[in-house]
Write an enzyme that holds these catalytic residues in place. Structure first.
Site: not given
Lengths: 225, 74
Positions: A84, A194, A196
């Protein structure tokens, strides 16, 4: 192996990145004002709004002291993952081709979406199958990937288009539905969604993001053998 | 010396902000407006105007997606 996760003023996803990295190895935060990468085997440039995203997203973070070391690390073949805002920083640093522009829907948008793996042979996607779909969230206002036609064609030939939005998922207007790209050498990857935030089925509804982190671990440990 | 740097999206790159403004104007009764583009203005005092181009290429603009124009005042 050890991940180094950068923290800029305005980062907001560095703690989730740290947690995701710790599911496959060791991980430590690296402050933007330090130059020491503390022996990290791979670097994560996390999401957020570094330096307030003033001027353009990533434009100022790109000149942080820690980024000088990251640029040297990447030039030596070290693995660098930008997520991002981290993707935006890596484009501004010219570690990745192209740029990220305002979403065509002109809104900050949050969606769980499906990505398709276009290159499963690389350092960041080696645990994925070609064409595999990953369910990963995206949340951003400036995620429209752009590179000129000549650059895009060269990237396509070199296998640098690593991830794309599945049909109907490209809310930001990225050219070619591109969600994630690598540099020519394949040791730097940037993506807007994302991974994560998708490491635990209980809280994310998907653990597909772990595949990216696991791929990095295998690449680093394979390189050592 | 006072300088202004005008930064605009490169021609041919989709400009959703410009499009939104272009669509908003007729709704307010302003007809006949086309080719609207929204950019940024950076104003600065510089001792050495010769450095402005380098400042633009390195930081103020992203030459991959933006054009810039430097205007020196007085």
């Amino acid at each position: 192996m050890k991940f180094g996760v950068l923290r800029f003023p305005g980062s907001c996803d560095e703690v989730d990145a740290l947690d995701a990295a710790r599911r496959v190895g060791d991980a430590e935060l690296l402050w933007h004002g330090d130059r020491d990468l503390k022996g990290a085997d791979a670097i994560i440039v996390p999401g957020g709004f570094s330096y307030g995203d003033y001027l353009r997203a990533g434009a100022i973070a790109r000149f942080a002291p820690v980024m000088e070391s990251v640029i040297d690390f990447a030039s030596d073949g070290g693995l660098v993952l930008g997520i991002c805002n981290g993707f935006q920083v890596l484009c501004e640093a010219r570690l990745l081709p192209g740029a990220l522009l305002g979403n065509t829907n002109r809104r900050f948008t949050f969606r769980q979406l499906e990505l398709e793996v276009l290159n499963s042979g690389g350092a960041f996607t080696r645990t994925c199958a070609l064409g595999e779909r990953l369910s990963i969230p995206a949340k951003h206002a400036w995620g429209r990937y752009y590179a000129d036609a000549e650059t895009l064609a060269a990237m396509d030939r070199a296998g640098q288009l690593v991830l794309r939005y599945a049909e109907g998922e490209n809310f930001n207007g990225s050219l070619g539905d591109i969600a994630g790209v690598s540099n020519e050498q394949g040791n730097v990857l940037g993506l807007m969604p994302h991974p994560e935030h998708a490491v635990d089925e209980l809280i994310g509804g998907s653990a597909d993001g772990l595949k990216i982190f696991e791929s990095i671990r295998l690449t680093v440990e394979g390189a050592r053998v | 010396m006072r300088a202004r740097v005008l930064i605009r999206p490169k021609a041919g790159i989709l400009d959703p902000q410009g499009e939104a403004v272009e669509r908003a104007l007729p709704a307010l009764g302003f007809e006949g407006v086309t080719n609207v583009h929204v950019g940024r203005l950076v104003e600065l005092d510089v001792e050495d105007p010769a450095q402005l181009e380098s400042m633009c290429d390195k930081l103020l603009a992203n030459p991959l997606v933006e054009d810039y124009e430097v205007v020196l005042d007085g």
